[in-house]
Structures are given as C-alpha cells and as structure tokens.
Design a protein around this motif. Structure first.
Motif, mmCIF file in Angstrom:
data_model
loop_
_atom_site.group_PDB
_atom_site.id
_atom_site.type_symbol
_atom_site.label_atom_id
_atom_site.label_comp_id
_atom_site.label_asym_id
_atom_site.label_seq_id
_atom_site.Cartn_x
_atom_site.Cartn_y
_atom_site.Cartn_z
ATOM 1 N N ASP A 17 3.438 -6.878 10.532
ATOM 2 C CA ASP A 17 2.147 -6.745 9.302
ATOM 3 C C ASP A 17 2.493 -4.913 9.509
ATOM 4 O O ASP A 17 3.139 -4.297 10.262
ATOM 5 C CB ASP A 17 0.919 -6.676 10.405
ATOM 6 C CG ASP A 17 0.762 -8.284 10.442
ATOM 7 O OD1 ASP A 17 1.134 -9.085 9.468
ATOM 8 O OD2 ASP A 17 0.421 -8.794 11.281
ATOM 9 N N CYS A 18 1.846 -4.756 8.207
ATOM 10 C CA CYS A 18 2.170 -3.067 7.874
ATOM 11 C C CYS A 18 0.112 -2.446 9.063
ATOM 12 O O CYS A 18 -0.574 -3.495 8.945
ATOM 13 C CB CYS A 18 1.111 -3.077 6.739
ATOM 14 S SG CYS A 18 1.284 -1.466 5.864
ATOM 15 N N ARG A 19 0.385 -1.378 9.162
ATOM 16 C CA ARG A 19 -0.633 -0.886 10.694
ATOM 17 C C ARG A 19 -1.333 -0.601 9.488
ATOM 18 O O ARG A 19 -2.461 -0.074 10.072
ATOM 19 C CB ARG A 19 0.513 -0.018 11.424
ATOM 20 C CG ARG A 19 0.747 -0.399 11.924
ATOM 21 C CD ARG A 19 1.534 0.830 12.915
ATOM 22 N NE ARG A 19 2.300 0.239 13.750
ATOM 23 C CZ ARG A 19 4.119 0.260 14.204
ATOM 24 N NH1 ARG A 19 4.810 1.740 13.352
ATOM 25 N NH2 ARG A 19 5.569 0.318 14.560
ATOM 26 N N GLN A 20 -1.585 -0.217 8.162
ATOM 27 C CA GLN A 20 -2.629 0.262 7.190
ATOM 28 C C GLN A 20 -3.257 -0.820 7.041
ATOM 29 O O GLN A 20 -4.381 -0.354 7.358
ATOM 30 C CB GLN A 20 -1.931 1.339 6.145
ATOM 31 C CG GLN A 20 -2.843 1.983 5.369
ATOM 32 C CD GLN A 20 -3.619 3.216 5.751
ATOM 33 O OE1 GLN A 20 -3.075 4.194 6.938
ATOM 34 N NE2 GLN A 20 -4.803 2.966 5.456
ATOM 35 N N CYS B 80 0.759 -1.091 -0.261
ATOM 36 C CA CYS B 80 0.208 -0.213 -0.139
ATOM 37 C C CYS B 80 0.970 0.950 0.195
ATOM 38 O O CYS B 80 0.446 2.430 -0.119
ATOM 39 C CB CYS B 80 -1.101 -0.399 1.215
ATOM 40 S SG CYS B 80 0.247 0.505 3.020
ATOM 41 N N GLY B 81 2.126 0.932 -0.032
ATOM 42 C CA GLY B 81 3.105 2.234 0.039
ATOM 43 C C GLY B 81 3.135 2.987 2.184
ATOM 44 O O GLY B 81 3.455 4.800 1.666
ATOM 45 N N ASN B 82 2.233 2.434 2.449
ATOM 46 C CA ASN B 82 2.476 3.113 3.925
ATOM 47 C C ASN B 82 3.752 3.274 4.682
ATOM 48 O O ASN B 82 4.084 1.763 4.389
ATOM 49 C CB ASN B 82 1.093 2.535 4.490
ATOM 50 C CG ASN B 82 1.004 3.266 6.162
ATOM 51 O OD1 ASN B 82 1.289 5.157 6.383
ATOM 52 N ND2 ASN B 82 0.874 2.651 7.305
ATOM 53 N N HIS B 83 3.969 4.094 4.974
ATOM 54 C CA HIS B 83 5.434 4.047 5.917
ATOM 55 C C HIS B 83 5.032 3.300 6.923
ATOM 56 O O HIS B 83 4.246 4.127 8.501
ATOM 57 C CB HIS B 83 5.814 5.300 5.927
ATOM 58 C CG HIS B 83 6.662 5.676 4.543
ATOM 59 N ND1 HIS B 83 8.142 5.454 4.140
ATOM 60 C CD2 HIS B 83 5.761 6.774 4.259
ATOM 61 C CE1 HIS B 83 7.794 6.567 3.046
ATOM 62 N NE2 HIS B 83 6.713 6.910 3.048
#
Length: 64
Positions: A34-37, A14-17
């Motif tokens: 895991d990505c938080r977004q 998703c490209g989230n930092h």
C-alpha cells in the motif's frame, strides 16, 4: 545473487516515493504494497533474472 534488497518505488497513482523491502530468495513473485501517501495498492512484480544476475522490479496499479 543477493536475496534481500531495499528499493524506492514510485506510486503509479500519486507519484509518492515508497521504500520497500524485496526478498528474491523465492524467485519470481507478485505482491502488493500500500502506498503510504494515498493508500492505494501498488502491484509489484519481482523477477530474478539469473542470466544477467539482476533483480527486475515492475511496478503498476491494477487500475491501468
């Protein structure tokens, strides 16, 4: 070489930092955060390059 680092990585989905804590005290490692977004797993490969005294971080998803 310092063993503990804070880094900002980019989710390959998703490209989230996302901020992660890196522990280089055990040498080379593979782990998942895991990505938080979007909640997709982010594959992180950590390589402690002792010749250059640098920590190399490779980020990807298993969907690639």
């Amino acid at each position: 070489m310092i063993n503990f680092y804070e880094a900002s990585i980019t989710c390959p989905i998703c490209g989230n930092h996302t901020d992660v804590s890196l522990d280089a005290s055990n040498g080379d490692q593979d782990f998942y955060e895991d990505c938080r977004q979007c909640c997709h797993p982010i594959h992180i490969h950590l390589h402690a390059n002792e010749l250059t005294n640098r920590l190399e971080v490779i980020v990807n998803s298993d969907e690639e």
